[in-house]
Design a protein around this motif. Structure first.
Motif, mmCIF file in Angstrom:
data_model
loop_
_atom_site.group_PDB
_atom_site.id
_atom_site.type_symbol
_atom_site.label_atom_id
_atom_site.label_comp_id
_atom_site.label_asym_id
_atom_site.label_seq_id
_atom_site.Cartn_x
_atom_site.Cartn_y
_atom_site.Cartn_z
ATOM 1 N N LEU A 81 1.187 2.197 3.490
ATOM 2 C CA LEU A 81 0.790 2.846 2.372
ATOM 3 C C LEU A 81 2.218 3.555 1.927
ATOM 4 O O LEU A 81 2.610 4.416 2.721
ATOM 5 N N ALA A 82 2.261 3.446 0.954
ATOM 6 C CA ALA A 82 3.691 4.180 0.017
ATOM 7 C C ALA A 82 3.047 4.856 -1.379
ATOM 8 O O ALA A 82 2.026 4.539 -1.539
ATOM 9 N N SER A 83 3.987 5.821 -1.861
ATOM 10 C CA SER A 83 3.501 6.310 -3.095
ATOM 11 C C SER A 83 4.758 6.080 -3.891
ATOM 12 O O SER A 83 5.792 6.415 -3.675
ATOM 13 N N VAL A 84 4.267 5.661 -5.498
ATOM 14 C CA VAL A 84 5.397 5.487 -6.256
ATOM 15 C C VAL A 84 4.828 6.185 -7.699
ATOM 16 O O VAL A 84 3.758 5.758 -8.207
ATOM 17 N N ASP A 85 5.387 7.310 -8.026
ATOM 18 C CA ASP A 85 4.958 8.105 -9.248
ATOM 19 C C ASP A 85 3.571 8.331 -9.170
ATOM 20 O O ASP A 85 2.590 8.418 -10.141
ATOM 21 N N VAL A 142 11.901 4.426 -6.287
ATOM 22 C CA VAL A 142 11.615 5.646 -5.559
ATOM 23 C C VAL A 142 12.012 5.007 -3.761
ATOM 24 O O VAL A 142 11.551 4.184 -3.361
ATOM 25 N N LYS A 143 12.705 6.171 -3.129
ATOM 26 C CA LYS A 143 12.779 5.983 -1.713
ATOM 27 C C LYS A 143 11.368 6.084 -1.189
ATOM 28 O O LYS A 143 10.923 7.265 -1.310
ATOM 29 N N ALA A 144 10.902 5.020 -0.444
ATOM 30 C CA ALA A 144 9.496 5.078 0.161
ATOM 31 C C ALA A 144 9.547 5.655 1.488
ATOM 32 O O ALA A 144 8.590 6.154 2.023
ATOM 33 N N MET A 145 10.179 4.819 2.373
ATOM 34 C CA MET A 145 10.011 4.976 3.745
ATOM 35 C C MET A 145 11.252 4.146 4.560
ATOM 36 O O MET A 145 11.651 3.269 4.069
ATOM 37 N N GLU A 150 10.784 -11.693 7.116
ATOM 38 C CA GLU A 150 11.917 -10.900 6.713
ATOM 39 C C GLU A 150 11.700 -10.166 5.639
ATOM 40 O O GLU A 150 12.524 -9.391 5.284
ATOM 41 N N GLU A 151 11.077 -10.796 4.524
ATOM 42 C CA GLU A 151 11.160 -10.367 3.209
ATOM 43 C C GLU A 151 9.931 -9.158 2.978
ATOM 44 O O GLU A 151 8.957 -9.028 3.652
ATOM 45 N N LEU A 152 10.243 -8.124 2.145
ATOM 46 C CA LEU A 152 9.288 -7.123 1.819
ATOM 47 C C LEU A 152 8.730 -7.393 0.401
ATOM 48 O O LEU A 152 9.358 -7.584 -0.488
ATOM 49 N N LEU A 153 7.556 -7.161 0.436
ATOM 50 C CA LEU A 153 6.554 -7.419 -0.849
ATOM 51 C C LEU A 153 5.668 -6.106 -0.814
ATOM 52 O O LEU A 153 5.242 -5.645 0.085
ATOM 53 N N ALA A 154 5.470 -5.901 -2.094
ATOM 54 C CA ALA A 154 4.528 -4.618 -2.518
ATOM 55 C C ALA A 154 3.893 -4.796 -3.821
ATOM 56 O O ALA A 154 4.356 -5.541 -4.679
ATOM 57 N N ILE A 155 2.626 -4.430 -3.498
ATOM 58 C CA ILE A 155 1.480 -4.552 -4.529
ATOM 59 C C ILE A 155 0.688 -2.983 -4.662
ATOM 60 O O ILE A 155 0.922 -2.318 -3.736
ATOM 61 N N GLY A 156 0.280 -3.046 -5.754
ATOM 62 C CA GLY A 156 -0.939 -1.785 -5.874
ATOM 63 C C GLY A 156 -1.924 -2.017 -4.730
ATOM 64 O O GLY A 156 -2.238 -2.955 -4.198
ATOM 65 N N ASN A 157 -2.075 -0.687 -4.217
ATOM 66 C CA ASN A 157 -2.930 -0.664 -3.013
ATOM 67 C C ASN A 157 -4.484 -0.831 -3.433
ATOM 68 O O ASN A 157 -5.305 -1.247 -2.382
ATOM 69 N N ASP A 158 -4.825 -0.492 -4.577
ATOM 70 C CA ASP A 158 -6.182 -0.264 -4.823
ATOM 71 C C ASP A 158 -6.827 -1.719 -5.603
ATOM 72 O O ASP A 158 -6.782 -1.955 -6.552
ATOM 73 N N CYS A 159 -7.853 -2.132 -4.610
ATOM 74 C CA CYS A 159 -8.382 -3.406 -4.944
ATOM 75 C C CYS A 159 -9.168 -3.335 -6.260
ATOM 76 O O CYS A 159 -9.859 -2.273 -6.393
ATOM 77 N N ARG A 164 1.104 6.779 -7.610
ATOM 78 C CA ARG A 164 0.144 5.624 -7.254
ATOM 79 C C ARG A 164 0.397 5.175 -5.925
ATOM 80 O O ARG A 164 1.505 5.018 -5.398
ATOM 81 N N ASP A 165 -0.519 4.369 -5.353
ATOM 82 C CA ASP A 165 -0.627 4.261 -4.005
ATOM 83 C C ASP A 165 -0.383 2.528 -4.006
ATOM 84 O O ASP A 165 -0.669 2.154 -4.949
ATOM 85 N N VAL A 166 0.795 2.250 -3.216
ATOM 86 C CA VAL A 166 1.276 1.048 -3.214
ATOM 87 C C VAL A 166 1.249 0.243 -1.678
ATOM 88 O O VAL A 166 1.502 1.109 -0.771
ATOM 89 N N ALA A 167 0.990 -0.662 -1.452
ATOM 90 C CA ALA A 167 0.763 -1.477 -0.305
ATOM 91 C C ALA A 167 2.036 -2.083 -0.113
ATOM 92 O O ALA A 167 2.404 -3.065 -0.730
ATOM 93 N N VAL A 168 2.743 -1.991 1.151
ATOM 94 C CA VAL A 168 4.030 -2.727 1.248
ATOM 95 C C VAL A 168 3.855 -3.662 2.559
ATOM 96 O O VAL A 168 3.170 -3.073 3.554
ATOM 97 N N PHE A 169 4.150 -4.742 2.408
ATOM 98 C CA PHE A 169 4.089 -5.793 3.504
ATOM 99 C C PHE A 169 5.424 -6.358 3.682
ATOM 100 O O PHE A 169 6.214 -6.324 3.016
ATOM 101 N N ARG A 170 5.370 -6.992 5.288
ATOM 102 C CA ARG A 170 6.653 -7.602 5.649
ATOM 103 C C ARG A 170 6.098 -9.032 5.882
ATOM 104 O O ARG A 170 5.899 -9.242 7.363
#
Length: 102
Positions: free
Chosen positions: A18-22, A3-6, A33-42, A24-30
């Motif tokens: 915060l992004a959304s995939v299907d 999914v194109k997010a931002m 220089e690298e991008l990492l992403a995990i589910g947003n909800d603890c 579901r909320d996803v947290a995107v971090f940098r």
């Protein structure tokens, strides 16, 4: 499904976005220089991980301090707990996200 997010410029070092995939909320971090992403909800009480603070490859939930490895989604505070991990790529200056296999 990818999914194109931002725009990649929306993700700055040290802060989650915060992004959304299907639906579901996803947290995107940098971290660097690298991008990492995990589910947003603890999993503890639903704290928003994109609002947490970043320490290297770890994000700390702002509600109660649970720590998550942004590379694997594993909880460092409570063994066995985790959040989904996403593959983040950049195409044409756009962050694309896809859920990683468990």
């Amino acid at each position: 499904m990818r999914v194109k997010a931002m725009p990649v410029a929306a993700v700055t070092s040290g802060k989650g976005v915060l992004a959304s995939v299907d639906g579901r909320d996803v947290a995107v971090f940098r971290p660097g220089e690298e991008l990492l992403a995990i589910g947003n909800d603890c999993p503890h009480q639903g704290g928003s991980l994109c609002d947490g603070w970043v320490e290297g490859d770890i994000v700390v939930c702002p509600l109660h301090g649970w720590e998550f490895d942004m590379r694997t989604g594993a909880c460092m505070t409570v063994p066995g707990e985790s959040v989904p991990r996403y593959i983040a790529t950049v195409e044409d200056r756009t962050v694309c996200l896809e859920e990683a296999e468990p």
